[in-house]
Write a protein that holds these residues in place. Sequence first.
Motif, PDB file in Angstrom:
ATOM      1  N   GLY A   1     133.996  12.665 -15.461  1.00  0.00           N
ATOM      2  CA  GLY A   1     135.249  11.840 -15.298  1.00  0.00           C
ATOM      3  C   GLY A   1     135.174  10.803 -15.992  1.00  0.00           C
ATOM      4  N   ARG A   2     134.307  10.204 -16.266  1.00  0.00           N
ATOM      5  CA  ARG A   2     134.145   8.857 -17.134  1.00  0.00           C
ATOM      6  C   ARG A   2     134.871   8.987 -18.454  1.00  0.00           C
ATOM      7  N   SER A   3     135.271   7.908 -18.841  1.00  0.00           N
ATOM      8  CA  SER A   3     135.773   7.569 -20.294  1.00  0.00           C
ATOM      9  C   SER A   3     134.543   7.887 -21.404  1.00  0.00           C
ATOM     10  N   PHE A   4     134.735   8.076 -22.493  1.00  0.00           N
ATOM     11  CA  PHE A   4     133.557   8.007 -23.359  1.00  0.00           C
ATOM     12  C   PHE A   4     132.986   6.880 -23.449  1.00  0.00           C
ATOM     13  N   LYS A   5     133.515   5.862 -23.562  1.00  0.00           N
ATOM     14  CA  LYS A   5     132.851   4.321 -23.505  1.00  0.00           C
ATOM     15  C   LYS A   5     131.879   4.396 -22.184  1.00  0.00           C
ATOM     16  N   ALA A   6     132.358   4.583 -21.188  1.00  0.00           N
ATOM     17  CA  ALA A   6     131.384   4.454 -19.978  1.00  0.00           C
ATOM     18  C   ALA A   6     130.390   5.391 -19.698  1.00  0.00           C
ATOM     19  N   VAL A   7     130.135   6.513 -20.666  1.00  0.00           N
ATOM     20  CA  VAL A   7     129.085   7.513 -20.569  1.00  0.00           C
ATOM     21  C   VAL A   7     127.737   6.595 -20.972  1.00  0.00           C
ATOM     22  N   PRO A   8     126.798   6.499 -20.163  1.00  0.00           N
ATOM     23  CA  PRO A   8     125.542   5.976 -20.600  1.00  0.00           C
ATOM     24  C   PRO A   8     125.071   6.411 -21.951  1.00  0.00           C
ATOM     25  N   ASP A   9     124.377   5.502 -22.713  1.00  0.00           N
ATOM     26  CA  ASP A   9     123.909   5.562 -24.229  1.00  0.00           C
ATOM     27  C   ASP A   9     122.651   6.533 -23.845  1.00  0.00           C
ATOM     28  N   MET A  10     122.053   6.471 -22.753  1.00  0.00           N
ATOM     29  CA  MET A  10     121.022   7.435 -22.414  1.00  0.00           C
ATOM     30  C   MET A  10     121.422   8.840 -22.355  1.00  0.00           C
ATOM     31  N   ILE A  11     122.474   8.989 -22.231  1.00  0.00           N
ATOM     32  CA  ILE A  11     123.259  10.536 -22.198  1.00  0.00           C
ATOM     33  C   ILE A  11     123.747  10.760 -23.692  1.00  0.00           C
ATOM     34  N   LYS A  12     124.551   9.909 -24.086  1.00  0.00           N
ATOM     35  CA  LYS A  12     125.001  10.083 -25.412  1.00  0.00           C
ATOM     36  C   LYS A  12     124.242  10.110 -26.416  1.00  0.00           C
ATOM     37  N   ASN A  13     123.147   9.430 -26.330  1.00  0.00           N
ATOM     38  CA  ASN A  13     121.984   9.640 -27.559  1.00  0.00           C
ATOM     39  C   ASN A  13     120.875  10.570 -27.121  1.00  0.00           C
ATOM     40  N   TYR A  14     121.123  11.187 -25.908  1.00  0.00           N
ATOM     41  CA  TYR A  14     119.827  12.104 -25.646  1.00  0.00           C
ATOM     42  C   TYR A  14     119.706  13.314 -26.603  1.00  0.00           C
ATOM     43  N   PRO A  15     118.528  13.392 -27.108  1.00  0.00           N
ATOM     44  CA  PRO A  15     118.132  14.183 -28.332  1.00  0.00           C
ATOM     45  C   PRO A  15     118.625  15.836 -27.779  1.00  0.00           C
ATOM     46  N   GLY A  16     119.398  16.368 -28.629  1.00  0.00           N
ATOM     47  CA  GLY A  16     119.862  17.574 -28.601  1.00  0.00           C
ATOM     48  C   GLY A  16     121.520  17.653 -28.071  1.00  0.00           C
ATOM     49  N   VAL A  17     121.819  16.632 -27.263  1.00  0.00           N
ATOM     50  CA  VAL A  17     123.227  16.484 -26.851  1.00  0.00           C
ATOM     51  C   VAL A  17     124.056  16.249 -27.872  1.00  0.00           C
ATOM     52  N   GLU A  18     125.121  17.270 -28.402  1.00  0.00           N
ATOM     53  CA  GLU A  18     125.943  17.105 -29.412  1.00  0.00           C
ATOM     54  C   GLU A  18     127.438  16.863 -28.727  1.00  0.00           C
ATOM     55  N   TYR A  19     127.796  17.656 -27.864  1.00  0.00           N
ATOM     56  CA  TYR A  19     129.346  17.540 -27.146  1.00  0.00           C
ATOM     57  C   TYR A  19     129.165  16.854 -25.876  1.00  0.00           C
ATOM     58  N   VAL A  20     130.419  15.917 -25.595  1.00  0.00           N
ATOM     59  CA  VAL A  20     130.387  15.462 -24.328  1.00  0.00           C
ATOM     60  C   VAL A  20     132.045  15.696 -23.656  1.00  0.00           C
ATOM     61  N   ILE A  21     131.856  16.191 -22.652  1.00  0.00           N
ATOM     62  CA  ILE A  21     133.228  16.267 -21.999  1.00  0.00           C
ATOM     63  C   ILE A  21     133.651  15.234 -21.167  1.00  0.00           C
ATOM     64  N   THR A  22     134.638  14.429 -21.436  1.00  0.00           N
ATOM     65  CA  THR A  22     134.842  13.144 -20.710  1.00  0.00           C
ATOM     66  C   THR A  22     136.638  13.323 -20.102  1.00  0.00           C
ATOM     67  N   SER A  23     136.597  12.269 -19.249  1.00  0.00           N
ATOM     68  CA  SER A  23     138.038  12.287 -18.671  1.00  0.00           C
ATOM     69  C   SER A  23     138.446  13.587 -17.812  1.00  0.00           C
ATOM     70  N   ASN A  24     137.424  14.134 -17.209  1.00  0.00           N
ATOM     71  CA  ASN A  24     137.773  15.225 -16.241  1.00  0.00           C
ATOM     72  C   ASN A  24     138.334  16.377 -17.099  1.00  0.00           C
ATOM     73  N   GLY A  25     137.889  16.420 -18.206  1.00  0.00           N
ATOM     74  CA  GLY A  25     138.367  17.566 -19.168  1.00  0.00           C
ATOM     75  C   GLY A  25     139.556  17.227 -20.156  1.00  0.00           C
ATOM     76  N   GLY A  26     139.984  15.994 -20.171  1.00  0.00           N
ATOM     77  CA  GLY A  26     140.856  15.522 -21.174  1.00  0.00           C
ATOM     78  C   GLY A  26     140.277  15.535 -22.424  1.00  0.00           C
ATOM     79  N   VAL A  27     139.256  15.383 -22.887  1.00  0.00           N
ATOM     80  CA  VAL A  27     138.625  15.026 -24.070  1.00  0.00           C
ATOM     81  C   VAL A  27     137.216  15.718 -24.314  1.00  0.00           C
ATOM     82  N   ILE A  28     137.231  16.101 -25.521  1.00  0.00           N
ATOM     83  CA  ILE A  28     135.725  16.313 -26.055  1.00  0.00           C
ATOM     84  C   ILE A  28     135.392  15.733 -26.978  1.00  0.00           C
ATOM     85  N   TYR A  29     134.035  15.083 -27.313  1.00  0.00           N
ATOM     86  CA  TYR A  29     133.692  14.162 -28.241  1.00  0.00           C
ATOM     87  C   TYR A  29     132.390  14.907 -28.951  1.00  0.00           C
TER      88      TYR A  29
END
Length: 274
Positions: free
Chosen positions: A43-71
């Motif tokens: 449910g977090r916005s993309f900026k509020a997703v921890p770097d350890m999650i966004k930069n985790y090796p193998g993570v390419e896509y992140v769903i944020t804002s309760n499904g409002g956005v995919i990065y």
Amino acid sequence: MIKLIASDLDGTLLTDKKELSKVTREALDMAISNGIYMIPATGRSFKAVPDMIKNYPGVEYVITSNGGVIYSVSKKERIYQCLLEAESAVKILKMERPANVVMEIFIKGIPYSEEAYVLEPEKYGATQYGARYIKETRIPIKNIEEFAQEHQEELDSMAFVCRDIEIKKALWKKLEQEIPDIYVTSSVGHLLEIGHKNAGKGNTLLYLMEQLGVTPEEAMAFGDADNDNSMLKAVKYGIAMDNGTKACKAAAAFITASNEDDGVAKAIYRFCSQ
């Protein structure tokens, strides 16, 4: 034959201290090394997703804002969005807001909150770690209604912070009755979250799975709160945490251990090591 794992963050993948345990990291590494997609869905916005999650090796896509956005992490851009209708946003802003209820809005992956909430999150029901998270991630705005009005066509989502549960229930009912083009949910007890009617983690996860060529029978999803229900129902292996809400557990096909007891890791080893 699991090809994709989607997981909520707070209360699910992360410990109560907002960390990834060693056991969970090892389970994620095992899954990713076997070619399984790992999709954080929050449910977090993309900026509020921890770097350890966004930069985790193998993570390419992140769903944020309760499904409002995919990065896309590698492209550093959103590849899908389902924004709130401007008309819906205006109707929400015109509604009479109960006393001691504060507003948050999310624009282009950035969270903005009323100044009073950022200064004293505990006053509105935030935990010790939640308060630190709010202060570290939110941009304070003195006149949030005016700011939201100015950006009414750019809203990923909105939220109301309601410490009084009865007020939250009444506001939830009022929103659903008076504004048809919205999706209302809740990730924690004091939060009421609002997105486009076609948003929701479940719908957006299914869209991403279709792009990746993954069927619901090949997917696993983890959650602990009401905003995870649609995601757990969307896949064959919908798994609720032991610390999950009653509604979340009812939506799940399986129950695992709590987030403090490496529940995600235990389920990954159970279903992905076969």
